[in-house]
Scaffold this motif. Sequence first.
Motif, PDB file in Angstrom:
ATOM      1  N   VAL A  64       0.824  -1.218   0.000  1.00  0.00           N
ATOM      2  CA  VAL A  64       0.000   0.000   0.000  1.00  0.00           C
ATOM      3  C   VAL A  64       0.855   1.263   0.000  1.00  0.00           C
ATOM      4  CG1 VAL A  64      -1.906  -1.192   1.147  1.00  0.00           C
ATOM      5  CG2 VAL A  64      -0.277   0.124   2.523  1.00  0.00           C
ATOM      6  N   LYS A  65       2.166   1.104   0.175  1.00  0.00           N
ATOM      7  CA  LYS A  65       3.040   2.271   0.149  1.00  0.00           C
ATOM      8  C   LYS A  65       2.973   2.980  -1.198  1.00  0.00           C
ATOM      9  CE  LYS A  65       7.743   3.723   1.334  1.00  0.00           C
ATOM     10  NZ  LYS A  65       9.097   3.265   1.752  1.00  0.00           N
ATOM     11  N   GLN A  66       2.682   2.223  -2.276  1.00  0.00           N
ATOM     12  CA  GLN A  66       2.577   2.843  -3.605  1.00  0.00           C
ATOM     13  C   GLN A  66       1.450   3.862  -3.662  1.00  0.00           C
ATOM     14  OE1 GLN A  66       0.946   0.268  -6.830  1.00  0.00           O
ATOM     15  NE2 GLN A  66       0.696  -1.277  -5.217  1.00  0.00           N
ATOM     16  N   PHE A  67       0.483   3.772  -2.738  1.00  0.00           N
ATOM     17  CA  PHE A  67      -0.621   4.736  -2.671  1.00  0.00           C
ATOM     18  C   PHE A  67      -0.362   5.819  -1.624  1.00  0.00           C
ATOM     19  CE2 PHE A  67      -2.561   0.559  -3.734  1.00  0.00           C
ATOM     20  CZ  PHE A  67      -2.916   0.846  -5.041  1.00  0.00           C
ATOM     21  N   GLY A  68       0.849   5.846  -1.073  1.00  0.00           N
ATOM     22  CA  GLY A  68       1.166   6.817  -0.028  1.00  0.00           C
ATOM     23  C   GLY A  68       0.547   6.469   1.306  1.00  0.00           C
ATOM     24  N   LEU A  69       0.393   5.171   1.590  1.00  0.00           N
ATOM     25  CA  LEU A  69      -0.291   4.728   2.796  1.00  0.00           C
ATOM     26  C   LEU A  69       0.539   3.682   3.539  1.00  0.00           C
ATOM     27  CD1 LEU A  69      -3.800   4.038   1.166  1.00  0.00           C
ATOM     28  CD2 LEU A  69      -3.188   6.069   2.492  1.00  0.00           C
ATOM     29  N   LYS A  70       0.220   3.505   4.813  1.00  0.00           N
ATOM     30  CA  LYS A  70       0.626   2.318   5.567  1.00  0.00           C
ATOM     31  C   LYS A  70      -0.642   1.725   6.166  1.00  0.00           C
ATOM     32  CE  LYS A  70       1.794   5.020   9.723  1.00  0.00           C
ATOM     33  NZ  LYS A  70       2.839   5.323  10.725  1.00  0.00           N
ATOM     34  N   ASN A  71      -0.587   0.440   6.540  1.00  0.00           N
ATOM     35  CA  ASN A  71      -1.825  -0.190   7.010  1.00  0.00           C
ATOM     36  C   ASN A  71      -1.555  -1.282   8.024  1.00  0.00           C
ATOM     37  OD1 ASN A  71      -0.939  -2.453   5.557  1.00  0.00           O
ATOM     38  ND2 ASN A  71      -2.952  -2.852   4.664  1.00  0.00           N
ATOM     39  N   THR A  72      -2.632  -1.722   8.659  1.00  0.00           N
ATOM     40  CA  THR A  72      -2.653  -2.915   9.497  1.00  0.00           C
ATOM     41  C   THR A  72      -4.019  -3.561   9.332  1.00  0.00           C
ATOM     42  OG1 THR A  72      -1.146  -1.932  11.124  1.00  0.00           O
ATOM     43  CG2 THR A  72      -2.417  -3.835  11.846  1.00  0.00           C
ATOM     44  N   LEU A  73      -4.055  -4.904   9.391  1.00  0.00           N
ATOM     45  CA  LEU A  73      -5.319  -5.636   9.318  1.00  0.00           C
ATOM     46  C   LEU A  73      -5.513  -6.471  10.573  1.00  0.00           C
ATOM     47  CD1 LEU A  73      -4.162  -5.584   6.118  1.00  0.00           C
ATOM     48  CD2 LEU A  73      -6.349  -6.732   5.794  1.00  0.00           C
ATOM     49  N   TRP A  74      -6.782  -6.560  11.003  1.00  0.00           N
ATOM     50  CA  TRP A  74      -7.202  -7.371  12.132  1.00  0.00           C
ATOM     51  C   TRP A  74      -8.300  -8.322  11.656  1.00  0.00           C
ATOM     52  CZ3 TRP A  74      -5.985  -2.299  12.254  1.00  0.00           C
ATOM     53  CH2 TRP A  74      -5.165  -1.814  13.276  1.00  0.00           C
ATOM     54  N   PRO A  75      -8.181  -9.637  11.858  1.00  0.00           N
ATOM     55  CA  PRO A  75      -9.285 -10.528  11.513  1.00  0.00           C
ATOM     56  C   PRO A  75     -10.414 -10.408  12.534  1.00  0.00           C
ATOM     57  CG  PRO A  75      -7.464 -11.794  12.438  1.00  0.00           C
ATOM     58  CD  PRO A  75      -7.000 -10.366  12.353  1.00  0.00           C
ATOM     59  N   VAL A  76     -11.641 -10.387  12.009  1.00  0.00           N
ATOM     60  CA  VAL A  76     -12.849 -10.444  12.843  1.00  0.00           C
ATOM     61  C   VAL A  76     -13.584 -11.697  12.380  1.00  0.00           C
ATOM     62  CG1 VAL A  76     -14.909  -9.229  13.623  1.00  0.00           C
ATOM     63  CG2 VAL A  76     -12.899  -7.912  12.906  1.00  0.00           C
ATOM     64  N   GLY A  77     -13.304 -12.808  13.017  1.00  0.00           N
ATOM     65  CA  GLY A  77     -13.776 -14.085  12.485  1.00  0.00           C
ATOM     66  C   GLY A  77     -13.083 -14.361  11.166  1.00  0.00           C
ATOM     67  N   THR A  78     -13.861 -14.575  10.113  1.00  0.00           N
ATOM     68  CA  THR A  78     -13.289 -14.833   8.784  1.00  0.00           C
ATOM     69  C   THR A  78     -13.227 -13.572   7.931  1.00  0.00           C
ATOM     70  OG1 THR A  78     -15.461 -15.408   7.861  1.00  0.00           O
ATOM     71  CG2 THR A  78     -14.161 -17.201   8.815  1.00  0.00           C
ATOM     72  N   GLN A  79     -13.577 -12.432   8.520  1.00  0.00           N
ATOM     73  CA  GLN A  79     -13.535 -11.151   7.811  1.00  0.00           C
ATOM     74  C   GLN A  79     -12.399 -10.290   8.346  1.00  0.00           C
ATOM     75  OE1 GLN A  79     -17.588 -11.008   9.187  1.00  0.00           O
ATOM     76  NE2 GLN A  79     -18.297 -10.367   7.158  1.00  0.00           N
ATOM     77  N   MET A  80     -12.195  -9.133   7.739  1.00  0.00           N
ATOM     78  CA  MET A  80     -11.072  -8.287   8.106  1.00  0.00           C
ATOM     79  C   MET A  80     -11.518  -6.849   8.366  1.00  0.00           C
ATOM     80  SD  MET A  80      -8.258 -10.095   7.952  1.00  0.00           S
ATOM     81  CE  MET A  80      -8.315 -11.872   7.653  1.00  0.00           C
ATOM     82  N   LEU A  81     -10.858  -6.236   9.329  1.00  0.00           N
ATOM     83  CA  LEU A  81     -10.947  -4.803   9.544  1.00  0.00           C
ATOM     84  C   LEU A  81      -9.559  -4.236   9.271  1.00  0.00           C
ATOM     85  CD1 LEU A  81     -12.654  -2.386  10.468  1.00  0.00           C
ATOM     86  CD2 LEU A  81     -12.014  -2.942  12.829  1.00  0.00           C
ATOM     87  N   GLU A  82      -9.485  -3.302   8.343  1.00  0.00           N
ATOM     88  CA  GLU A  82      -8.209  -2.709   7.931  1.00  0.00           C
ATOM     89  C   GLU A  82      -8.219  -1.225   8.244  1.00  0.00           C
ATOM     90  OE1 GLU A  82      -5.553  -1.988   3.835  1.00  0.00           O
ATOM     91  OE2 GLU A  82      -7.684  -2.481   3.709  1.00  0.00           O
ATOM     92  N   VAL A  83      -7.079  -0.715   8.675  1.00  0.00           N
ATOM     93  CA  VAL A  83      -6.893   0.729   8.823  1.00  0.00           C
ATOM     94  C   VAL A  83      -5.739   1.154   7.933  1.00  0.00           C
ATOM     95  CG1 VAL A  83      -6.323   2.625  10.370  1.00  0.00           C
ATOM     96  CG2 VAL A  83      -7.785   0.782  11.178  1.00  0.00           C
ATOM     97  N   VAL A  84      -5.970   2.182   7.129  1.00  0.00           N
ATOM     98  CA  VAL A  84      -4.911   2.774   6.313  1.00  0.00           C
ATOM     99  C   VAL A  84      -4.675   4.198   6.790  1.00  0.00           C
ATOM    100  CG1 VAL A  84      -5.419   1.335   4.308  1.00  0.00           C
ATOM    101  CG2 VAL A  84      -6.505   3.569   4.503  1.00  0.00           C
ATOM    102  N   THR A  85      -3.408   4.606   6.764  1.00  0.00           N
ATOM    103  CA  THR A  85      -3.015   5.944   7.211  1.00  0.00           C
ATOM    104  C   THR A  85      -2.129   6.587   6.152  1.00  0.00           C
ATOM    105  OG1 THR A  85      -3.114   5.374   9.557  1.00  0.00           O
ATOM    106  CG2 THR A  85      -1.725   7.223   8.950  1.00  0.00           C
ATOM    107  N   PRO A  86      -2.450   7.815   5.732  1.00  0.00           N
ATOM    108  CA  PRO A  86      -1.589   8.496   4.747  1.00  0.00           C
ATOM    109  C   PRO A  86      -0.207   8.774   5.327  1.00  0.00           C
ATOM    110  CG  PRO A  86      -3.752   9.550   4.914  1.00  0.00           C
ATOM    111  CD  PRO A  86      -3.655   8.605   6.063  1.00  0.00           C
TER     112      PRO A  86
END
Length: 258
Positions: free
Chosen positions: A37-59
């Motif tokens: 995601v650095k190519q978009f000027g971002l950094k991120n982290t993902l957390w699984p919620v069961g079989t789904q994901m919650l992601e946060v991206v930060t410029p």
Amino acid sequence: MWMRLRQIAVVAADLQKVGTEIGGVLGVEPCFTDAGVKQFGLKNTLWPVGTQMLEVVTPITEGTAGGRYIERRGGDGGYMVITQVDDVAHRRQRVAELGVRVAFDLSYPDDGHDGIQLHPGDTGGSFFEMDQMTMPGGDDVGGPWYPAGKNWQPFVNTNRVSGISAAELQSPEPDRLAQRWSEIAEIDLTADADGNPTMQLDNAAVRFVEDTDGRGEGLGAIDLTTVDREAVLSAAHKLDCYVSDDQVAVAGLRVNLR
């Protein structure tokens, strides 16, 4: 054809602060950071919620789409509704017929991932992404999910929450927005108990509501299947995220406890 809600992305100014809220209140564990995601000027982290994901991206650079989104909506908030489909080729054809632009083509055949991220100017509400996992087991519920890396399953913790059961898009014109998403997804609309237009996916709903918080059109809330409400609420009080016994505020989202 099927479509599942697989990931919700939030854009936030301070990844560490928001990560403390997510882990502290919801009891979930971070599983992956995507250097891509650095190519978009971002950094991120993902957390699984069961079989789904919650992601946060930060410029991390000036002039990013994520940074402009924070400015437009007056702070952190929901950014992307990311779905899993079994027929991305058909989805590409459908959006082309509707004149919906593809903001980013997610074609990684060597990694078993093929998808499209649609332009929010054409969808309204938020980014709408549709991804297909083409590797062995890719169609399985809880199967491989390329955006979360190859080893996310050991980090699943469902002691407090076990899944994302709905995404809530708000708009001054929720009926118009609902019709647009419905025609893109080719899923008929129904009404929920409160009369809000709703698009039912295989494992979750996308609900369209009136903008009442003054932040304008966007992804305003999610519903979580809650296992231990008291633990969530106790942590929310400590981290100043408590709203009511049915809702907490995390990462700029209203999080409804279901």
